[in-house]
Write an enzyme that holds these catalytic residues in place. Structure first.
Site, PDB file in Angstrom:
ATOM      1  N   LYS A 114      30.934  40.913  43.884  1.00 37.09           N
ATOM      2  CA  LYS A 114      30.211  40.308  42.760  1.00 37.09           C
ATOM      3  C   LYS A 114      29.254  39.208  43.204  1.00 37.09           C
ATOM      4  CE  LYS A 114      32.068  42.582  39.280  1.00 37.09           C
ATOM      5  NZ  LYS A 114      31.235  43.520  38.495  1.00 37.09           N
ATOM      6  N   GLU A 127      29.544  36.941  31.533  1.00 40.60           N
ATOM      7  CA  GLU A 127      30.757  37.516  30.960  1.00 40.60           C
ATOM      8  C   GLU A 127      31.664  37.872  32.130  1.00 40.60           C
ATOM      9  OE1 GLU A 127      28.175  39.304  31.738  1.00 40.60           O
ATOM     10  OE2 GLU A 127      29.143  40.876  32.910  1.00 40.60           O
ATOM     11  N   SER A 170      35.968  46.866  47.325  1.00 43.03           N
ATOM     12  CA  SER A 170      35.052  45.959  46.637  1.00 43.03           C
ATOM     13  C   SER A 170      35.587  44.549  46.441  1.00 43.03           C
ATOM     14  CB  SER A 170      34.662  46.555  45.281  1.00 43.03           C
ATOM     15  OG  SER A 170      35.823  46.877  44.550  1.00 43.03           O
TER      16      SER A 170
END
Lengths: 269, 421
Positions: B113, B135, B402
């Protein structure tokens, strides 16, 4: 002539401005909606925006979000909202009714099926909060082929070039969202509204009604003075929440608010 | 066989030389459509803000200073490139293709991210916006956003579903430590999609001074495009690392798909390598047949939500269905529009893995490789493990690992009946 065009003509003849009222279909319960629609017309509403309940009303403030949730508890669908219009039309063939909401229920039904069903029930147009003109081209064809008006919105952030494009696409009337924010947010800046609406008027192709921040007779009158009409949503929907358990008191409260606004607007027209 | 520091430096300079714009293929079109998907289904208030963002991004993605800052932070702040690691014992256990892990879990803040957040925080800075909002589902994007806000001196507010706040408490506290305000969202299903709607509401209200950092390849155009571009550093590196280590392309690239940003990031640079299978793994929750899952590409229908047209979990009236996955980061009823398009044109395959399979893979990776994966990433891993067993030993699978699983320890301990208090 369409019911919407007819309506604005009639208002002009009487030196009146449009009072546009918004309620969510099935809020607080499905049985109340059609009687409320008639009550609002009897107390001075010119056009009804019937909200179509959706799970994710992303442009709404907390008050109208809860209205969608109340209606969703009764599983009120797009099909049900259209049926309510058909029922309303049994007694009222004059007052324009437009469906207001989000595109996905229409996408799920299919554009042509929706347009045919809505037109046969006596719907006059749509206001789709999450469909700007750029994304509405295919839908517009389906709507216009059934003589339904695609009604588009303008915002404080809309520059002139874009507003001109919106006026090439909108039909019936155009909705100016007067406040940056969600429904029920903020206070009306009447000077800013006056300035923007006057600007739009130079090239507007339809009447312009103003919504957001109109909560009472006074604010409705201020807006009516500088535009073709005022939209009241959150203030009405608050009454649904406050009188959820008592339909008699609910109808009285709605009638009173709409009548106050009509009186205040007529005093300045 | 495994990557070394020296290899990583080499790759880093190759990535910098390539630049993010090199990775662009033709999609989306000017209005943000991937075939019939994507677009800008938002209220009129946001149309001008989105046009400004699109214009700023199209300019900045070719701006030398912007790119230099982006790559500098990826290297020195995030710790890129992330290794492409040969999971030797896991490979032996499965008895087939070589399983290579793209170690996004080693990034600063513990997931992919941060790549996107660095890019978007820089956009905010270049556009002169002092406040950012985000969010978050699992809290990884919220933490990454709060992190870059601290790093760039921006005010930050994160919207998070109240159900997710309950199941991801370490990340909630972490965001607060970073100086962000965490706002619980109690509407709708109280998860990621409702947090996204609430962030949109904030944005329409504060559009003048606020930049909205969307965490995945969804939302209105230009977000699916720009998030993909910022995340494509994963695939650019993985492709170069694979070539360097093996002198050949991988046979398959596997990634979990919630909104789909880690998958889009690793798939995108491989799109033109037509022999490389690209496999996205959705969460099947309690099982696709139960209806309790979050797998729109596997079981959804085409619809429109939160700014774009895509595959969506919905009923026949077009109402959005509640989703379920053990992994908060995958618990979303929609999916990035580019995935919808890649599915339709059959360039990528989409499969689903249930909670049980993901938990099994989660445990196996701990035991066999000493790596604690995020529950999200464990979905991709689970599918890759089964796939490896059906392939030959000279074939190569790259799995996008990830994120790391520290945030999932409370969930796992609870499943195992262990109290951490």
């Amino acid at each position: 002539m369409s019911r919407i065009a007819d309506c604005f003509q009639r208002l002009a003849d009487n030196h009146q401005k449009a009072l546009v009222v918004y309620v969510v279909a099935g809020d607080p319960s499905p049985a109340v909606t059609v009687p409320l629609m008639h009550d609002m017309v009897a107390s001075g509403a010119s056009i009804i925006e019937l909200g179509v309940p959706f799970t994710d009303p992303e442009a709404e403030g907390p008050v109208i979000q809860l209205a969608h949730e109340r209606a969703m508890r009764h599983r009120v669908s797009l099909r049900d909202a259209i049926a309510m219009v058909a029922s309303f039309r049994e007694q009222d063939t004059v007052t324009p009714v437009v469906l207001m909401g989000y595109i996905n229920p229409i996408e799920a039904m299919g554009y042509e099926a929706f347009a045919a069903l809505a037109a046969s029930a006596g719907v006059d147009g749509t206001i789709l909060v999450n469909v700007p003109p750029e994304e509405g081209q295919v839908l517009d064809k389906a709507l216009i082929s059934q003589d339904l008006d695609p009604i588009y919105l303008l915002a404080p952030t809309t520059p002139e070039a874009r507003a001109r494009m919106v006026f090439e696409r909108t039909r019936g009337f155009t909705y100016y969202v007067s406040v940056k924010g969600t429904t029920g947010a903020g206070n009306l800046d009447i000077d800013e509204v006056t300035r923007r609406v006057a600007g739009f008027k130079a090239y507007a192709t339809t009447p312009i009604v103003v919504g957001f921040g109109i909560k009472d007779g006074e604010s409705a009158a201020q807006v009516a003075r500088v535009s073709d009409g005022a939209v009241v949503g959150t203030a009405l929907v608050s009454l649904m929440a406050a009188n959820e358990q008592d339909p008699v008191r609910l109808r009285a409260a709605v009638t009173e608010l709409v009548a106050d606004m009509r009186t205040a607007m007529d005093a300045v027209s | 066989m495994t990557s070394t520091v020296e290899d990583n430096r080499q790759v880093a300079s190759e990535v910098r030389a390539a630049g993010i714009n090199e990775a662009l293929t033709v999609m989306p079109d000017e209005k943000g459509h991937f075939g019939p998907y994507g677009g800008q289904f938002v209220s009129e208030i946001l149309m001008t803000a989105l046009a400004e963002l699109d214009q700023a991004y199209r300019h900045l993605k070719n701006d030398k200073n912007f790119l230099a800052e982006f790559h500098h932070d990826l290297e020195h702040y995030v710790g890129r490139p992330s290794p492409l690691y040969f999971a030797e014992r896991l490979t032996k256990q499965m008895g087939g293709a070589r399983i290579m892990l793209k170690r996004e879990d080693l990034n600063h803040t513990g997931a992919h991210k941060i790549n996107n957040c660095i890019g978007q925080a820089l956009l905010a800075k270049y556009m002169g916006k002092p406040r950012v909002i985000a969010e978050t589902g699992a809290g990884q994007h919220g933490v990454a956003s709060a992190t870059v806000a601290a790093r760039f001196g921006l005010k930050c507010r994160v919207y998070m579903g109240s159900d997710d706040i309950a199941r991801q408490s370490p990340n909630v506290y972490r965001m607060k430590l970073l100086g962000a305000e965490v706002v619980p969202v109690t509407s709708g299903s109280r998860t990621l999609k409702d947090a996204l709607s609430e962030a949109m509401r904030d944005w329409v209200t504060n559009v003048d001074d606020t930049y909205y950092i969307i965490g995945t390849v969804a939302g209105p155009h230009p977000y699916p495009m720009l998030v993909r571009d910022f995340q494509s550093v994963i695939g650019i590196e993985a492709r170069a690392q694979c070539l360097k280590q093996f002198g050949t392309m991988p046979d398959a690239v596997v990634a979990c798909v919630g909104g789909g940003s880690n998958a889009m990031g690793i798939f995108y640079p491989f799109l033109e390598d037509r022999d490389v299978r690209l496999i996205g793994v959705e969460p099947a929750g309690h099982g696709l047949e139960t209806g309790q899952h979050a797998a729109p590409l596997s079981r959804g229908k085409i619809g429109i939500l939160q700014g774009n047209r895509t595959y969506l979990m919905q009923d026949s009236d077009g109402q959005v269905l509640d989703t379920y996955s053990i992994s908060a980061g995958l618990d979303y009823p929609g999916v990035g529009p580019e995935h919808a398009w890649l599915k339709d044109i059959k360039r990528a395959e989409y499969v689903a893995v249930d909670d049980k399979q993901a938990l099994h893979a989660f445990r196996q990776l701990n035991r066999l490789e000493g790596i604690l994966p995020a529950l999200e990433s464990a979905h991709g891993l689970a599918y890759a493990m089964d796939l490896a067993a059906t392939m030959s030993k000279d074939e190569i699978i790259i799995v996008n690992l990830s994120g790391r699983g520290d945030k999932d320890i409370p969930t796992m301990a609870k499943l195992d009946g262990i109290s951490l208090d």
